[in-house]
Design an enzyme around this catalytic site. Structure first.
Site, PDB file in Angstrom:
ATOM      1  N   HIS A  87      49.744  46.145  34.919  1.00 55.20           N
ATOM      2  CA  HIS A  87      50.186  45.496  36.080  1.00 55.20           C
ATOM      3  C   HIS A  87      51.889  45.503  35.883  1.00 55.20           C
ATOM      4  O   HIS A  87      52.179  44.498  35.105  1.00 55.20           O
ATOM      5  CB  HIS A  87      49.503  44.155  36.177  1.00 55.20           C
ATOM      6  CG  HIS A  87      48.154  44.213  36.254  1.00 55.20           C
ATOM      7  ND1 HIS A  87      47.429  43.368  35.783  1.00 55.20           N
ATOM      8  CD2 HIS A  87      47.350  44.982  36.796  1.00 55.20           C
ATOM      9  CE1 HIS A  87      46.168  43.502  35.782  1.00 55.20           C
ATOM     10  NE2 HIS A  87      46.220  44.585  36.605  1.00 55.20           N
TER      11      HIS A  87
HETATM   12  C1  LIG Z   1      42.596  50.297  33.942  1.00 50.20           C
HETATM   13  C2  LIG Z   1      43.168  49.374  34.851  1.00 50.20           C
HETATM   14  C3  LIG Z   1      42.571  48.139  35.375  1.00 50.20           C
HETATM   15  C4  LIG Z   1      43.056  47.482  36.338  1.00 50.20           C
HETATM   16  N1  LIG Z   1      42.285  46.442  36.647  1.00 50.20           N
HETATM   17  C5  LIG Z   1      42.899  45.647  37.775  1.00 50.20           C
HETATM   18  C6  LIG Z   1      42.339  44.367  38.008  1.00 50.20           C
HETATM   19  O1  LIG Z   1      41.429  44.035  37.467  1.00 50.20           O
HETATM   20  N2  LIG Z   1      42.604  43.724  39.116  1.00 50.20           N
HETATM   21  C7  LIG Z   1      43.934  43.872  39.651  1.00 50.20           C
HETATM   22  O2  LIG Z   1      44.416  43.285  40.750  1.00 50.20           O
HETATM   23  N3  LIG Z   1      44.527  45.199  39.322  1.00 50.20           N
HETATM   24  C8  LIG Z   1      44.019  45.900  38.336  1.00 50.20           C
HETATM   25  N4  LIG Z   1      44.599  47.110  38.115  1.00 50.20           N
HETATM   26  C9  LIG Z   1      45.710  47.518  38.977  1.00 50.20           C
HETATM   27  C10 LIG Z   1      45.401  48.237  40.143  1.00 50.20           C
HETATM   28  O3  LIG Z   1      44.662  49.276  39.967  1.00 50.20           O
HETATM   29  C11 LIG Z   1      46.604  48.608  40.946  1.00 50.20           C
HETATM   30  O4  LIG Z   1      47.247  47.252  41.315  1.00 50.20           O
HETATM   31  C12 LIG Z   1      46.481  49.149  42.192  1.00 50.20           C
HETATM   32  O5  LIG Z   1      45.717  50.461  42.152  1.00 50.20           O
HETATM   33  C13 LIG Z   1      47.928  49.924  42.801  1.00 50.20           C
HETATM   34  O6  LIG Z   1      47.612  50.645  44.017  1.00 50.20           O
HETATM   35  P1  LIG Z   1      49.038  51.407  44.217  1.00 50.20           P
HETATM   36  O7  LIG Z   1      48.275  52.204  45.626  1.00 50.20           O
HETATM   37  O8  LIG Z   1      49.938  50.635  44.636  1.00 50.20           O
HETATM   38  O9  LIG Z   1      49.232  52.463  43.328  1.00 50.20           O
HETATM   39  P2  LIG Z   1      48.031  53.488  42.569  1.00 50.20           P
HETATM   40  O10 LIG Z   1      46.838  53.368  42.596  1.00 50.20           O
HETATM   41  O11 LIG Z   1      48.866  54.016  41.067  1.00 50.20           O
HETATM   42  O12 LIG Z   1      48.366  54.875  43.520  1.00 50.20           O
HETATM   43  C14 LIG Z   1      49.517  55.527  43.709  1.00 50.20           C
HETATM   44  C15 LIG Z   1      49.151  57.220  43.816  1.00 50.20           C
HETATM   45  O13 LIG Z   1      50.581  57.570  43.697  1.00 50.20           O
HETATM   46  C16 LIG Z   1      50.322  59.012  43.347  1.00 50.20           C
HETATM   47  N5  LIG Z   1      51.547  59.569  43.061  1.00 50.20           N
HETATM   48  C17 LIG Z   1      52.585  59.020  42.002  1.00 50.20           C
HETATM   49  N6  LIG Z   1      53.705  59.813  41.978  1.00 50.20           N
HETATM   50  C18 LIG Z   1      53.526  60.595  43.000  1.00 50.20           C
HETATM   51  C19 LIG Z   1      54.393  61.821  43.342  1.00 50.20           C
HETATM   52  N7  LIG Z   1      55.451  62.082  42.955  1.00 50.20           N
HETATM   53  N8  LIG Z   1      53.756  62.692  44.533  1.00 50.20           N
HETATM   54  C20 LIG Z   1      52.703  62.467  44.782  1.00 50.20           C
HETATM   55  N9  LIG Z   1      51.967  61.482  44.697  1.00 50.20           N
HETATM   56  C21 LIG Z   1      52.168  60.678  43.686  1.00 50.20           C
HETATM   57  C22 LIG Z   1      49.271  58.918  42.177  1.00 50.20           C
HETATM   58  O14 LIG Z   1      49.046  60.060  41.717  1.00 50.20           O
HETATM   59  C23 LIG Z   1      48.462  57.613  42.482  1.00 50.20           C
HETATM   60  O15 LIG Z   1      47.191  58.354  43.154  1.00 50.20           O
HETATM   61  C24 LIG Z   1      44.257  47.887  37.073  1.00 50.20           C
HETATM   62  C25 LIG Z   1      44.764  49.271  36.640  1.00 50.20           C
HETATM   63  C26 LIG Z   1      44.165  50.016  35.580  1.00 50.20           C
HETATM   64  C27 LIG Z   1      45.053  51.065  35.344  1.00 50.20           C
END
Ligand SMILES: Cc1cc2nc3c(=O)[nH]c(=O)nc-3n(C[C@H](O)[C@H](O)[C@H](O)COP(=O)(O)OP(=O)(O)OC[C@H]3O[C@@H](n4cnc5c(N)ncnc54)[C@H](O)[C@@H]3O)c2cc1C
Length: 587
Positions: free
Chosen positions: A516
């Site tokens: 996070h």
């Molecule tokens: C092991 C683990 C456990 C977690 N547990 C929790 C939990 O229990 N509770 C909680 O609230 N949160 C948890 N999280 C955090 C949660 O997963 C994230 O808050 C959430 O997934 C964020 O979503 P997002 O869409 O912002 O980003 P992401 O899920 O990171 O998605 C971003 C996407 O953008 C893509 N991307 C990046 N750069 C580029 C680029 N230049 N061009 C094209 N694509 C790109 C990536 O490949 C990715 O698929 C956890 C995370 C991990 C890794």
């Protein structure tokens, strides 16, 4: 560079935030939408053969490939930053669904005062109590603004839990320190495994208010308002770092993807790596015109679009704005500029590791099953005589104790560090060990920030993002305060030995402490100190919206995803109801 036919909307990143926006805009407006995702396609069927701890949890099969792109890290500006070549303190995701595929599913809301942290803290304790180089800010949005969107996020995922405050009425057994909620959780709490039940009973006898952890692994069959059905969890324990093989854990691929795939106006382009947001000067400020990316064939293409959403997670969101030259980079010496400021993590550690006489059957569990205590969270307790502000939640989680990661934890009384004595102790204690964890708030400081590294580059030749990050006395004192409380609970649980956490020193990139990370493109009510307005719209480039935790001015103790989804829903509503009728600044 090849130019593709224009679309209405391009979304960078196919994680929770990007796919939720695609689903909302795609189903409510009929706009043509392209989601550009650097990783590969994924769906629930891919996870049928993933119960392989070595491949997934240790070698981190689902995470971003660090040989292609990583970050550099240092503690302060006087140091040279070095690239993170192995994962440690956090784990960025990659591929359709993003990190939401392999998350735990712990799904709390932020406490109401987190959104007005500067004003509420100053009002109660005065400016003198704020740490010297703090950079905390109000968000420009309040808990009351977000409550209906939190409810939608919980309904989307079918969160299992027990309410502690429905419209101001405190409910014993739920989290009585949470903000008001308009309704009960969509599904009842998950099962509470033995170790967590011991914690619940002990915490209660010590006067705390334990409650079941809100979980995105549903406790019973659930159909959400979009008509998506998911089965209940069967507690196999392969959640964190794994995709759920039955779809009990809410993940973007089982909750959003089926709806997106059913729509002709949304396409997902995988193996497509965005390098720049293309923008130009317009009559009113700047205008985002689309994105340039390297496609699956390795060709550089330009995708024109009327609206651009940056949804590539905290680090990539910040880096792409810096690489694209959008907004003024933050300068910690002058305090000028906004892009990159307010980098925060989460204060996450095990204050007490407890060793028991009886086996705990820890192989059963799920990513968020367990019991929490929030009596020490935020400002739930008086800080007048204490050497720190804010706090966090104690958790006794039963995640499913997998052998490679967990074998070999022995009490301090076992002196041997190898050989047959150590092996015997490691076997004896394997199923008799439980960690109480602490998830604490991380304040923002002027000296914790992100910029482009002057030395190191990624596989495409673009500068890596550089993190300048260290703990301050507020976090260290908070840790000192909480360790004896957790040790006391562990003893009341009947632990025969307890190893306390040794204390926070400098930020350690090798110890996992949650994925996070927040800040860099923060939201606020004025363009002077923030990158996006309260609708996540870029202040100067109004056709650009930045989704995700990069918008958080500082972190709360709680995990971020429900807040990310609530903010995304609110932005989607503002776009459908107002922006599409009059494409201008929403605030
Ligand atoms: C092991 C683990 C456990 C977690 N547990 C929790 C939990 O229990 N509770 C909680 O609230 N949160 C948890 N999280 C955090 C949660 O997963 C994230 O808050 C959430 O997934 C964020 O979503 P997002 O869409 O912002 O980003 P992401 O899920 O990171 O998605 C971003 C996407 O953008 C893509 N991307 C990046 N750069 C580029 C680029 N230049 N061009 C094209 N694509 C790109 C990536 O490949 C990715 O698929 C956890 C995370 C991990 C890794």
């Amino acid at each position: 560079m090849k130019t593709l036919p224009p679309v209405d909307v391009v979304i960078i990143g196919g994680g929770w935030s990007g796919l939720l926006m695609a689903k909302e805009l795609g189903s409510r407006t009929g706009l043509s939408i392209a989601v550009v995702e650097r990783g590969k396609q994924r769906e629930t069927a891919d996870y049928l053969a993933t119960m392989d701890e070595l491949d997934y949890a240790i070698r981190l099969h689902m995470m971003q490939d660090l040989s292609l792109e990583t970050v550099t890290v240092r503690h302060n500006p006087a140091q040279r930053a070095f690239p993170m070549r192995e994962y440690g303190s956090f784990l960025p995701g990659s591929g359709v669904g993003g990190a939401g595929e392999h998350w735990n599913g712990i799904s709390p809301r932020f406490q109401p005062d987190c959104f007005e942290l500067l004003s509420r803290t100053t009002e109660k304790y005065g400016t003198k109590r704020l740490p010297e180089d703090h950079a905390i800010q109000d968000w420009g949005v309040t808990y009351d603004d977000l409550e209906p969107y939190y409810t939608r996020a919980e309904l989307l995922m079918g969160i299992s839990g027990k309410a502690g405050n429905i419209r101001g009425k405190k409910i014993e057994g739920g989290n009585i320190f949470e903000g008001w909620r308009s309704t009960e959780y969509p599904t009842p709490p998950t099962k509470i495994p033995y170790f967590s039940a011991l914690f619940r009973d002990a915490a209660k006898t010590l006067g705390y208010h334990p409650y079941p952890n809100p979980a995105a692994t549903t406790s019973e069959p659930y159909t959400n308002p979009d008509g998506i059905s998911r089965p209940p969890c069967f507690y196999c324990g392969f959640c964190e770092r794994f995709g759920c093989m039955i779809g009990a854990k809410a993940q973007p691929t089982n909750t959003l993807l089926p709806l997106i795939q059913a729509r002709k106006n949304i396409s997902i382009r995988t193996a497509s790596w965005v390098r720049r947001i293309v923008h130009e000067r317009a009559r009113t400020g700047r205008r985002a015109r689309g994105v340039s990316y390297v496609d699956a064939k390795g060709e550089e293409v330009f995708q024109p679009a009327e609206l651009v959403f940056l949804a590539s997670w905290t680090l990539n969101n910040t880096r792409l704005l810096l690489l694209s030259g959008i907004g003024e980079p933050y300068n910690p010496e002058t305090g000028k500029g906004s892009v990159g400021r307010n980098l925060t993590h989460q204060v996450y550690f095990l204050p007490a590791t407890a060793f028991f006489e009886k086996p705990l059957n820890r192989f059963m569990g799920s990513g968020a099953a367990g019991i929490c205590v929030s009596d020490l969270d935020g400002d739930s307790f008086d800080h007048s005589g204490l050497p720190f502000l804010r706090g966090g939640t104690l958790l006794a989680l039963s995640l499913g104790y997998r052998p490679i990661a967990n074998f070999g934890v022995v009490p301090q009384t076992v002196k041997a560090r190898w050989g047959s004595e150590w092996k015997k102790a490691a076997l004896d204690y394997y199923d008799r060990t439980g960690g109480i964890s602490f998830s604490g708030e991380h304040l923002a400081y002027k000296g914790n920030y992100m910029d482009l590294d002057p030395t190191y580059r990624d596989h495409l030749g673009d500068p890596l993002l550089r993190l300048t990050l260290d703990w301050r006395e507020n976090e260290r004192r908070m840790a000192e305060f909480v360790v004896p409380k957790a040790v006391e609970i562990a003893r009341a649980m009947g632990a025969k030995e307890v190893t306390p956490f040794p204390g926070l020193r400098s930020y350690d990139t090798t110890r996992y402490q949650s994925a996070h990370i927040q800040g860099g493109t923060i939201m606020g009510s004025s363009p002077d100190r923030s990158v996006v307005n309260p609708y996540l719209q870029h202040w100067q480039t109004s056709s650009l919206f930045v989704l995700g935790a990069s918008a958080f001015p500082q972190n709360a103790a709680a995990n971020p995803t429900p807040t990310i989804l609530a903010l995304t829903y609110r932005t989607a509503d503002a776009i459908v109801d107002r922006y599409l009728k009059n494409p201008a600044a929403l605030a």
